[in-house]
Design a protein around this motif. Structure first.
Motif, mmCIF file in Angstrom:
data_model
loop_
_atom_site.group_PDB
_atom_site.id
_atom_site.type_symbol
_atom_site.label_atom_id
_atom_site.label_comp_id
_atom_site.label_asym_id
_atom_site.label_seq_id
_atom_site.Cartn_x
_atom_site.Cartn_y
_atom_site.Cartn_z
ATOM 1 N N GLY A 325 13.444 -3.997 12.713
ATOM 2 C CA GLY A 325 13.991 -2.789 12.803
ATOM 3 C C GLY A 325 14.260 -1.980 11.330
ATOM 4 N N LYS A 326 13.770 -2.448 10.406
ATOM 5 C CA LYS A 326 14.059 -1.855 9.206
ATOM 6 C C LYS A 326 12.588 -1.770 8.372
ATOM 7 N N TRP A 327 12.342 -0.520 7.807
ATOM 8 C CA TRP A 327 11.137 -0.196 7.090
ATOM 9 C C TRP A 327 11.488 -0.761 5.724
ATOM 10 N N GLY A 328 10.223 -1.334 5.240
ATOM 11 C CA GLY A 328 10.410 -1.953 3.817
ATOM 12 C C GLY A 328 8.812 -1.776 3.145
ATOM 13 N N THR A 329 8.871 -2.041 1.740
ATOM 14 C CA THR A 329 7.655 -1.852 1.078
ATOM 15 C C THR A 329 7.033 -3.128 1.010
ATOM 16 N N VAL A 330 5.765 -3.536 0.179
ATOM 17 C CA VAL A 330 4.890 -4.472 0.124
ATOM 18 C C VAL A 330 4.707 -4.572 -1.383
ATOM 19 N N CYS A 331 4.994 -5.794 -1.824
ATOM 20 C CA CYS A 331 4.759 -6.402 -3.419
ATOM 21 C C CYS A 331 3.437 -6.251 -3.678
ATOM 22 N N ASP A 332 2.938 -5.597 -4.771
ATOM 23 C CA ASP A 332 1.436 -5.646 -5.420
ATOM 24 C C ASP A 332 0.930 -6.984 -5.638
ATOM 25 N N ASP A 333 1.536 -7.955 -5.783
ATOM 26 C CA ASP A 333 1.159 -9.183 -6.444
ATOM 27 C C ASP A 333 -0.280 -9.624 -5.398
ATOM 28 N N LYS A 334 -1.231 -9.961 -5.916
ATOM 29 C CA LYS A 334 -2.501 -10.235 -5.125
ATOM 30 C C LYS A 334 -2.994 -9.267 -4.313
ATOM 31 N N TRP A 335 -2.434 -7.903 -4.428
ATOM 32 C CA TRP A 335 -2.859 -7.033 -3.568
ATOM 33 C C TRP A 335 -4.388 -6.608 -3.904
ATOM 34 N N ASN A 336 -5.248 -6.493 -2.622
ATOM 35 C CA ASN A 336 -6.601 -6.291 -3.022
ATOM 36 C C ASN A 336 -7.505 -5.267 -2.092
ATOM 37 N N LEU A 337 -8.333 -5.063 -2.185
ATOM 38 C CA LEU A 337 -8.867 -4.006 -1.111
ATOM 39 C C LEU A 337 -9.260 -4.593 0.374
ATOM 40 N N GLN A 338 -9.340 -6.059 0.357
ATOM 41 C CA GLN A 338 -9.429 -6.405 1.937
ATOM 42 C C GLN A 338 -8.313 -6.030 2.582
ATOM 43 N N SER A 339 -7.044 -6.564 1.898
ATOM 44 C CA SER A 339 -5.587 -6.179 2.360
ATOM 45 C C SER A 339 -5.370 -4.631 2.732
ATOM 46 N N ALA A 340 -5.819 -3.964 1.863
ATOM 47 C CA ALA A 340 -5.649 -2.440 1.796
ATOM 48 C C ALA A 340 -6.402 -1.938 3.070
ATOM 49 N N SER A 341 -7.787 -2.389 3.202
ATOM 50 C CA SER A 341 -8.583 -2.001 4.184
ATOM 51 C C SER A 341 -8.036 -2.362 5.521
ATOM 52 N N VAL A 342 -7.268 -3.371 5.969
ATOM 53 C CA VAL A 342 -6.586 -3.656 6.914
ATOM 54 C C VAL A 342 -5.474 -2.815 7.467
ATOM 55 N N VAL A 343 -4.917 -2.346 6.380
ATOM 56 C CA VAL A 343 -3.660 -1.178 6.396
ATOM 57 C C VAL A 343 -4.501 0.189 6.916
ATOM 58 N N ASN A 371 5.046 -10.291 0.025
ATOM 59 C CA ASN A 371 4.428 -10.235 -1.159
ATOM 60 C C ASN A 371 3.097 -11.117 -1.086
ATOM 61 N N GLU A 372 2.179 -11.158 -2.014
ATOM 62 C CA GLU A 372 1.046 -11.891 -1.887
ATOM 63 C C GLU A 372 0.479 -11.804 -0.548
ATOM 64 N N VAL A 373 0.139 -10.644 -0.142
ATOM 65 C CA VAL A 373 -0.605 -10.454 1.111
ATOM 66 C C VAL A 373 -2.103 -10.822 0.899
ATOM 67 N N LEU A 374 -2.297 -11.830 1.883
ATOM 68 C CA LEU A 374 -3.912 -12.118 1.805
ATOM 69 C C LEU A 374 -4.400 -12.124 3.257
ATOM 70 N N CYS A 375 -5.230 -10.992 3.414
ATOM 71 C CA CYS A 375 -5.825 -10.725 4.801
ATOM 72 C C CYS A 375 -7.433 -10.952 4.403
#
Length: 733
Positions: A325-343, A371-375
């Motif tokens: 029920g709360k909006w929150g952010t995503v930490c940029d550790d290991k953030w990459n184009l594959q994960s960004a493309s899913v968004v 954090n450390e999102v891996l898609c």
């Protein structure tokens, strides 16, 4: 072969030599910020040229020039700039006037201007600059991971074939063409797969793909091979006409990241028994065309679990996810184009152009959920990807991840223009509308024109956010022949992709607009963003029965309900719902009032100034939205109470100081300040909604107005009050 390699090496060395000569052609200069400021990141801009320090005139100066200056000085970006010698008048020559930068230059010397020392300015027009306190990171720490083209594949496009596809935008179906060494080629459809189509569609701004009607295109191809003109047949037999083979997994951000074979093996025919590759893309719901049933089947569209905030353009922004029920952010550790493309695909855009790091599109407020999102790149939502809890990793909002998505080309920018302004970012708005069956350019009625409408215009033009919505534009010359008003009664929510999508009169009616009162805008790449700390409101709220003898000044200032007028002063008390509020500026520019200090009014009883602008509304509502009590409507002064690490306070109300909130700072109103309450003396026990609205009339532009509302559930039993489920945003309980 050795001779060819030597020739290519010679050409490459010539190119390098030319680049060195071009760089040497730009004069070597030094910059500094001087004047009355005592901090290193702001001051009067001075340039060391030809052995002497001089200044820069403020004519035509804008934020893009300031960005170039700040980056050259080693700061991350420019926060603002000041005209009319705000930091004192300089001495010596005025080296530059009418400076124009694109923002991509590495030095001020690369920007256009009247020429060194060519000016009609005086030192009373010396420009000043405010840079961010954050220094540029080392070069080995990129601020964004971008999809890169290669020498094999420079660009990709879809060429429509059918008459229907040619006549519509966006182009969703057609032949795949690839630019190789500056020349467009077609891709052979032998071994072409749906995964290849997925990558192409993603690059074109589409979230999905389907199999095209290949039989239709095969018939077209066969007819062309047997037609009287043999040009296509002759071209198709040449190897330079084709890209021989492409093999993608479907998760690549760019066709250049796939395996590409430009030519077949020696003595093998080009594209034997094949034809040009065809793709058919699925547009997202934000494309505004036809049915999006295929998108709904492929992607979750019930409850939005991800959103983008604070992006200056469509398809970009800070990534926020909904959890518990709360909006929150995503930490940029290991953030990459594959994960960004899913968004990006989840939101109805194409694949990601950039995975942005380091809170480059603004810091969030509240929890950091992931954090450390891996898609893998195949997920329908970022919530399906593997990730770690950010609380364990100790992430901060300085590491908030963001994205820039590929967005389908809709041609909206061709239907609007700004004219008459001093720069390309400002001017009178002219739109193209269909009048009596004919397309016609004309003005927009200035009556009721506001910041939401201006926001849509700036987004449609690709110029970021609106800085001002202007209702009188007599000082801006329009285009000859486009003086007539062709659009009136415009009302936008602020989220539309074009001004033509907003509600407007079907028949133009503009009795108090047009001509001198035609609509205009000024646009900017950076804007403030105010957010209220909901948790502090919930934790600090309480009831106080305050004697009337202590409320005389508050009564005079209209901080109490109307029933207080009928009481036997000074006997009795009022029941007050008190709380602390903390207003954060999480944007990328300072929040400053529209009106200056000359408009402030002095309140003798409280011994302080009031602004004529109202920045907060406090209301108590029933569950169906009816108002039962409201707080003080006069505006307190905004200032920097506290700031984040390394950020200098700039605004202080004491001693008639400047009013505003610096980026990364917040203004706190303690619960014990007079008028920081809602008078609930006349409210009956029951369940209510407590609501705080920031910048309620949209008088100051922000990057996001959707987070300006904070609501809490509130239970009042006649003696005590419980505040719970406080949250920021415009979604319902």
């Amino acid at each position: 072969m050795e001779a060819i390699e030597l020739i290519l090496l010679f050409i490459a060395s010539l190119i390098d030599l030319c680049q060195q000569q071009l760089q040497a052609g730009a004069p070597q200069i030094q910059l500094r910020l001087a004047g009355t400021s005592r901090v290193p990141n702001e001051g009067r801009l001075e340039v060391f040229y030809n052995g002497q320090w001089g200044t820069v005139c403020d004519d035509d100066f804008n934020i893009e020039v300031a960005h170039v200056v700040c980056k050259q000085l080693g700061f991350e970006l420019a926060m603002n700039w000041a005209h009319s010698a705000k930091y004192g008048q300089g001495e010596g020559p005025i080296w530059l006037d009418n400076v124009r930068c694109s923002g991509a230059e590495s030095s001020l010397a690369e920007c256009e201007s009247n020429g060194w020392g060519v000016t009609d300015c005086k030192h009373s027009e010396d420009v000043g600059i405010l840079c961010s306190t954050t220094r540029l990171r080392p070069a080995e720490q990129p601020q964004a991971i971008a999809a890169q083209h290669t020498k094999k594949i420079e660009e990709v496009r879809i060429k429509p074939i059918s008459a229907r596809a040619k006549a519509s935008l966006p182009v969703t179906e057609g032949i795949v063409e690839v630019k190789h060494h500056g020349r467009w080629r077609q891709v052979c459809d032998n071994e072409w797969t749906i995964d290849n189509s997925r990558v192409v569609c993603g690059m074109m701004g589409f979230p999905g793909e389907v199999h095209p009607n290949t039989q239709f295109y095969r018939t077209q191809w066969t007819d062309c091979m047997h037609c009287q003109s043999l040009r296509l047949k002759m071209l198709s037999q040449k190897k330079m006409f084709w890209i021989h083979k492409v093999a993608c997994s479907g998760t690549e951000p760019h066709l250049a990241n796939c395996k590409v074979q430009v030519s077949p093996k020696p003595f093998k025919p080009a594209c034997r028994n094949g034809m040009h590759a065809i793709v058919k893309c699925v547009p997202g719901p934000n494309s505004g065309i036809g049915s999006t049933n295929n998108f709904k089947k492929a992607f979750k569209t019930m409850e939005p679990l991800v959103r983008l905030r604070s992006g200056p353009h469509a398809g970009e922004g800070r990534v926020e996810v909904l959890k518990n029920g709360k909006w929150g952010t995503v930490c940029d550790d290991k953030w990459n184009l594959q994960s960004a493309s899913v968004v990006c695909r989840e939101l109805g855009y194409g694949s990601a152009k950039e995975a942005v790091l380091g809170a480059q599109l603004g810091q969030g407020l509240g929890p950091i959920h992931m954090n450390e999102v891996l898609c893998t790149g195949r997920e329908k939502s970022i919530t399906e990807c593997k990730f770690k809890e950010a609380s364990i990793a100790g992430c901060q909002h300085e590491e908030d991840a963001a994205v820039r998505c590929h967005v389908a080309e809709m041609g909206y920018g061709d239907q609007i223009r700004l004219v008459g302004g001093r720069s390309t970012e400002e001017g009178k708005v002219e739109v193209q509308m269909v009048v009596r069956g004919v397309k016609k350019w004309g003005a927009v009625c200035g009556e009721l024109w506001g910041i939401n409408e201006a926001m849509v215009v700036c987004r449609q033009l690709g110029m970021g956010f609106a800085n001002h919505a202007i209702q009188e534009t007599w000082y801006w010359q329009g285009t000859p022949g486009a003086e007539d008003v062709v659009m009136s009664g415009v009302r936008c929510t602020g989220t539309e992709m074009s001004i033509q999508q907003c509600r407007h009169h079907s028949v133009v009616h503009c009795p108090r607009g047009g001509g001198r009162r035609a609509a205009g805008v000024t646009c900017t790449e950076h804007a403030p963003d105010l957010i209220l700390n909901a948790r502090l409101v919930q934790e600090s709220s309480y009831l106080e029965d305050r004697p009337l003898s202590m409320l005389e000044c508050a009564h005079e200032e209209e901080c109490l309900s109307k029933s207080a007028d009928d009481m036997a002063w000074p006997y009795g008390h009022r029941r007050l719902l008190r709380f602390s509020s903390q207003i954060h500026n999480n944007g990328r520019a300072d929040f400053t009032p529209r009106n200056g200090r000359h408009t402030w009014t002095w309140h003798e009883c409280h011994r302080h100034y009031h602004s004529i602008e109202v920045f907060t509304y406090y209301d108590l509502l029933t569950l169906n939205g009816s108002k039962v009590a409201e707080g003080h409507k006069a505006s307190f002064c905004l200032e920097d109470s506290n700031c984040g690490k390394g950020i200098q306070k700039r605004y202080e109300c004491a001693n008639f100081g400047e009013q505003g909130i610096t980026v990364g700072c917040w203004d706190t109103y303690r619960h014990d300040i007079d008028c920081q309450w809602v008078d609930i003396t006349d409210v009956a026990p029951g369940d209510y909604i407590f609501q705080v609205i920031l910048n309620p009339k949209f008088e100051v532009a922000e990057s996001d107005f959707r987070n300006n509302v904070m609501r809490c559930r509130c239970k009042y039993d006649g003696r005590r009050i419980w505040m719970h489920n406080c949250h920021t945003g415009n979604y319902a309980f």
